[in-house]
Design an enzyme around this catalytic site. Structure first.
Site, mmCIF file in Angstrom:
data_model
loop_
_atom_site.group_PDB
_atom_site.id
_atom_site.type_symbol
_atom_site.label_atom_id
_atom_site.label_comp_id
_atom_site.label_asym_id
_atom_site.label_seq_id
_atom_site.Cartn_x
_atom_site.Cartn_y
_atom_site.Cartn_z
ATOM 1 N N SER A 24 50.742 -5.233 -46.102
ATOM 2 C CA SER A 24 49.798 -4.539 -45.241
ATOM 3 C C SER A 24 48.932 -3.563 -46.033
ATOM 4 C CB SER A 24 50.560 -3.852 -44.101
ATOM 5 O OG SER A 24 49.768 -3.809 -42.936
ATOM 6 N N LYS A 80 40.220 11.517 -21.259
ATOM 7 C CA LYS A 80 40.970 12.563 -21.943
ATOM 8 C C LYS A 80 42.471 12.321 -21.795
ATOM 9 C CE LYS A 80 40.773 16.403 -24.316
ATOM 10 N NZ LYS A 80 40.098 16.444 -25.619
#
Length: 295
Positions: free
Chosen positions: A164, A216
C-alpha cells in the site's frame, strides 16, 4: 497523557493506504481503550475490516554518524545512505527515525533531502518493511522521490514487504528488490467508520448532535452512517484510489489499467517482479552488494 484519542482520529473516517490484514492486530489490542469493544464477538472483529499499527518498539536510539552532533536520519555504509522505513507510515511523527512501530513521512523527507546534499553519499537506499499507513502526506513524498530521480541512485530494498502506501513510496525509486518471501502491491485505499449508536442506546446514553451546516460532524460514531455520508466518504476513497493507481503507473512505467486490474492484490516475491511491481528477487544483503558494486 494518553494518545488513544489521537490514534482513533488517525484510524477512522479518513482514507488509509495500508494492508487490510493488519486490522485485527490493532483493533483487538486497542478495542477496550478506544471504547469499541461492542464491535467484537468472541475475540473476533465482526463489523470492520480496517488496518493496523504494529506494537513493537523500533529504533529511537540508533548511532549517529561520526563527527556529527545531530542525527541525520540515515546511516552511511560504504558511501550509501540507508533510510529505514518500517512499521506503519504516518504523516507527522516528529522523529527522523522509525519509532514505536511507526515511521513518519516528515522524517523520511528530511533524511532524503539531507542524503541528496551530503557529498559523502553516492547512493540512497530505502530499507522498507511496512504494511503502509496514512494517505495524508504520502503522495507528496512520493512525488518528491520521483522528482529526485537522476540526482543519485535511489533503490528500494525490501526487507520483507512494501504494501500500500509503502509500495507507493518504493515505486518512486529507481529500482525495487524484493526477497523470495517478501511482498509488493496492495494498491488500494480503505476507510473505517465506527457506529456506536446502538451500543450507547443499550447503555442508556443518548448523544444529541447540534449542527450548523448540514454535513457538520458527518461520519461521527454516535449516529448511524447515512446513505449520503457513505456516498461522500466512498467518493473520497475512490479519488485517493485513482491517484494511487496513476502514481504507481507513472513511477513504474505501467499502464494504469494494468495497475487497476490488480484490485489491490498483494504479490509474493517473483510474482511481483513478473507483473512489473519489482525489478528483482534478491535478499537485502545481495541487493545492497549489487548497488555498491555498481558505484
Amino acid at each position: 497523557m494518553t494518545r488513544f484519542p489521537f490514534l482513533a482520529q488517525r484510524l477512522f473516517n479518513t482514507p488509509l493506504a495500508i494492508h487490510p490484514a493488519k486490522a485485527e492486530v490493532v483493533m483487538g489490542a486497542l478495542a477496550d481503550r478506544l471504547g469499541i469493544t461492542s464491535l467484537f464477538r468472541g475475540g473476533e472483529l465482526v463489523s470492520l475490516k480496517p488496518q493496523a499499527l504494529e506494537d513493537e518498539e523500533i529504533g529511537g536510539s540508533l548511532p549517529r554518524r561520526r563527527g556529527e552532533d545531530r542525527d541525520t536520519g540515515y546511516d552511511v555504509v560504504s558511501g550509501i545512505a540507508v533510510i529505514r522505513v518500517t512499521g506503519t507510515l504516518v504523516q507527522k511523527l516528529g522523529t527522523l527515525r522509525p519509532y514505536s512501530g511507526m515511521t513518519g513521512y516528515d522524517g523520511i523527507r528530511i533524511a532524503l533531502l539531507g542524503a541528496l546534499r551530503d557529498p559523502e553519499v553516492q547512493a540512497i537506499v530505502l530499507d522498507i518493511d511496512s504494511p503502509g499507513g496514512e494517505v495524508a502526506g504520502c503522495f507528496d513524498l512520493v512525488d518528491l522521490v520521483y522528482r529526485m530521480r537522476g540526482n543519485k541512485p535511489m533503490w528500494a530494498i525490501l526487507d520483507e514487504n512494501a504494501f500500500s502506501a509503502a509500495y507507493a513510496l518504493a515505486s518512486a525509486c529507481d529500482r525495487i528488490t524484493v526477497p523470495r518471501t517478501g511482498g509488493t502491491g496492495s494498491v488500494g485505499v480503505i476507510g473505517m467508520h465506527v457506529d456506536m449508536s446502538q451500543s450507547l442506546t443499550k447503555a442508556g446514553i443518548t448523544v444529541t448532535m447540534i449542527r450548523f451546516g448540514e454535513h457538520k460532524a458527518e461520519g461521527n460514531p454516535y449516529e448511524a452512517l447515512s446513505e449520503g455520508a457513505l456516498g461522500r466518504m466512498q467518493a473520497d476513497i475512490d479519488a485517493m484510489g485513482d491517484l494511487f493507481i496513476e502514481t504507481v503507473a507513472r513511477n513504474r512505467g505501467l499502464k494504469a489499467s494494468m495497475v487497476r486490474g490488480t484490485k489491490a492484490e498483494t504479490f509474493l516475491g517473483r510474482t511481483g517482479v513478473d507483473i512489473g511491481f519489482a525489478d528483482a528477487v534478491q535478499a537485502p544483503s545481495a541487493a545492497f552488494t549489487e548497488l555498491f558494486r555498481s558505484l
